[in-house]
Design an enzyme around this catalytic site. Structure first.
Site, PDB file in Angstrom:
ATOM      1  N   GLU A   1      -6.908  -2.128  -1.379  1.00 53.83           N
ATOM      2  CA  GLU A   1      -7.804  -2.731  -0.382  1.00 53.83           C
ATOM      3  C   GLU A   1      -8.768  -1.643   0.065  1.00 53.83           C
ATOM      4  O   GLU A   1      -8.337  -0.584   0.539  1.00 53.83           O
ATOM      5  CB  GLU A   1      -7.022  -3.253   0.833  1.00 53.83           C
TER       6      GLU A   1
ATOM      7  N   GLU B   1       1.576  -3.632   2.934  1.00 54.68           N
ATOM      8  CA  GLU B   1       1.567  -3.035   4.277  1.00 54.68           C
ATOM      9  C   GLU B   1       2.907  -3.253   4.977  1.00 54.68           C
ATOM     10  O   GLU B   1       2.962  -3.773   6.102  1.00 54.68           O
ATOM     11  CB  GLU B   1       0.381  -3.561   5.109  1.00 54.68           C
TER      12      GLU B   1
HETATM   13  O1  AHR Z   1      -8.001  -7.551   3.968  1.00 53.65           O
HETATM   14  C1  AHR Z   1      -7.588  -7.994   5.216  1.00 53.65           C
HETATM   15  C2  AHR Z   1      -6.218  -7.429   5.634  1.00 53.65           C
HETATM   16  O2  AHR Z   1      -6.301  -6.046   5.827  1.00 53.65           O
HETATM   17  C3  AHR Z   1      -5.103  -7.595   4.641  1.00 53.65           C
HETATM   18  O3  AHR Z   1      -4.496  -8.838   4.715  1.00 53.65           O
HETATM   19  C4  AHR Z   1      -4.142  -6.535   5.064  1.00 53.65           C
HETATM   20  O4  AHR Z   1      -3.357  -6.072   4.006  1.00 53.65           O
HETATM   21  C5  AHR Z   1      -5.031  -5.468   5.682  1.00 53.65           C
HETATM   22  O5  AHR Z   1      -4.574  -5.050   6.934  1.00 53.65           O
END
Ligand code: AHR
Length: 531
Positions: free
Chosen positions: A335, A213
């Site tokens: 994710e 990110e």
């Molecule tokens: O999964 C929680 C968070 O969500 C992670 O650290 C980040 O990459 C995303 O914003």
């Protein structure tokens, strides 16, 4: 909390709002094509002669971040703990994860990765510095779980490591040295350090992410800047054992970002990382809703949001196709999962939430969507493995429970590395207020031994559906199956009743003369095996 503090995450945007829903449905024929008028019958056609794409087992990957009680307590308890462990890693969790064949594990973050300095996590544990986890509750951690412990965990799980390197606050040299430490077989400064720390052989590794990110918590970079940084960092990402690394660049849900990255660095990456969270944040952004106390309207909204991942994939695929028509670069949804309010009384920075039948449905429809995009989808990682967001297992001291999401991973593991059998689905619509989603989601595959598996989800909270499946080129005479469902949409497992919700035998399917008929109960996930 990166996800919820800005509107960058697709979960914050109404991906399926208005006309978008039609686009999403038409764009993914294998999952939702030709939504029919509301009703209780669905028609599916499976055509085995068109089966050619492998469903990568890596779609069933996991993500364990130094966040809340995921690593510490959830996985690492230390060698002196009274909780049964092997070299500090809890045995119950390892056994549970082994049973779902987890193919890869992403670590150490997430946002944590871009503040992580790997040298803090090697050497004698008592000498490792304590650090503050600035993203997740500002808690102090002692770095007892580091590189050696992570690779030990991967070897216990027989899973492939997927390491996320630090671009946000780390240097090129630091990342290059981490790879040297992990992969160098002969003599070098980093391999000597590794050997001095008790590990002679390098560890096997293929998957490596260059940042996380970086448009947000990983440095607030702009697209061109990150594209250039990616080019520079990846130049020094070497596998010193001369194996090929699979390098993953950080993508986003902003098309301009992905376009810039694919255009300027597309030939230097193997995978493009995307994130998609399912949450039903209130308009005033005060709440993401409770994980367990929710209405039928919340159930509907959540599933509608989960289905929005399809539109995101379709849109991003179009950008990837433009710069990589040969489909060399994989989509890596590293994710994904549900994001609700934390359980009452728990640290808001720890993202600890319960997990109900609703989460099982989210997992089921998401996998069916991933399968439909198997041509691009190389990997995906549920967020997160233990005690955080849409977890597989929750722990309370020595107790552990398996969540409904875990059971979906277990039921769907038959699709890992199987060949996708394209499906056309005519589903009744499931409507609420002015919105519609398909009631039924279906996916099918053929495994190496020739067995065909069909996963079906009935998204409707109270209406069953009769599904007829035409089996083209699938000579089946027998069907068996399992189902995950409950009378209540809010059903979940507790530490007192850990097996309230678990799969049971399913007998309401029959196969005759090339037709399979399934009486699919409301709010259910079913996986069938044809023989
Ligand atoms: O999964 C929680 C968070 O969500 C992670 O650290 C980040 O990459 C995303 O914003």
């Amino acid at each position: 909390m990166e996800c919820c503090d800005n509107d960058n995450n697709p979960s914050r945007r109404d991906v399926l709002a208005g006309a978008g829903i039609t686009a999403a449905i038409l764009a993914a024929p294998a999952v939702f094509a030709n939504m029919a008028a509301a009703g209780t019958t669905a028609k599916v056609t499976l055509d085995a002669s068109a089966a050619k794409t492998t469903i990568s087992r890596h779609i069933y990957g996991h993500f364990a971040e130094h966040l809340g009680r995921c690593i510490y307590e959830g996985i690492w308890v230390g060698e002196n703990s009274t909780i049964v462990n092997t070299r500090g890693i809890r045995n119950d969790v390892v056994e549970a994860l082994k049973a779902i064949n987890i193919p890869n594990l992403r670590w150490p973050g997430g946002c944590f990765a871009d503040t992580y300095h790997w040298k803090d996590g090697i050497g004698p544990r008592e000498k490792r510095p304590s650090i503050v986890n600035v993203h997740w509750g500002n808690v102090t951690e002692n770095n007892h779980f580091g590189t050696h412990e992570f690779f030990d965990l991967c070897s216990m799980l027989n899973t492939e490591p997927y390491v996320c390197g630090n671009v946000g606050s780390g240097t090129v040299q630091e990342m290059a040295e981490w790879l040297e430490y992990i992969t160098m077989p002969g003599d070098s400064p980093m391999s000597k350090l590794r050997k001095a720390n008790g590990r002679d052989e390098p560890w096997p590794i293929t998957y490596w992410a260059v940042g996380n990110e970086n448009w947000g918590c990983g440095g607030r970079m702009r697209s061109q800047y990150y594209a250039d940084e990616y080019r520079r960092y990846q130049s020094f990402c070497r596998h010193f054992g001369r194996k090929k690394l699979y390098k993953v660049a950080c993508g986003w849900d902003k098309d301009e970002w992905n376009e810039t990255l694919m255009r300027d660095a597309g030939t230097m990456m193997d995978g493009l990382s995307l994130h998609y969270y399912t949450s039903i944040r209130s308009r005033d952004k005060i709440t993401n809703g409770s994980a367990t106390q929710f209405t039928e309207a919340d159930w509907f909204k959540t599933l509608r949001k989960a289905l929005g991942i399809d539109a995101y994939i379709v849109r991003t695929k179009a950008i990837m196709d433009k710069y990589d028509p040969q489909k060399k670069v994989g989509m890596v949804m590293d994710e994904w999962g549900t994001w609700y309010d934390v359980e009452p009384g728990t640290n808001p920075g720890f993202l600890y939430q319960q997990n109900t039948l609703r989460d099982a449905l989210v997992a089921g429809v998401t996998f069916n969507i991933f399968h439909a995009h198997a041509d691009r989808m190389h990997m995906a990682n549920i967020a997160q493995t233990i005690n955080v967001l849409q977890a597989m297992a929750l722990t309370d001291g020595a107790k552990m429970l398996l969540t409904p999401t875990y059971h979906v991973f277990e039921m769907f593991k038959v699709h890992q590395n199987a060949t996708l059998i394209p499906a056309t689905v005519e589903s009744p619509a499931y409507s609420l207020d002015k919105n519609e989603i398909p009631q039924v989601s279906v996916s099918a595959s053929k495994d190496k031994s020739g067995k065909v598996h069909i996963s079906l989800c009935n998204l409707h909270h109270d209406t069953a559906c009769e599904v007829s499946v035409e089996l083209k080129g699938i000579p089946a005479t027998k069907v068996t199956g399992r189902i995950l469902t409950d009378e209540k949409i809010t059903a979940y497992n507790t530490f007192d009743v850990p097996n309230a919700l678990k799969p049971r035998e399913f007998g309401d399917a029959k196969v005759e003369k090339g037709m399979l008929t399934v009486a699919l109960p409301a709010r259910s996930v079913v996986v069938l095996e044809l023989a």
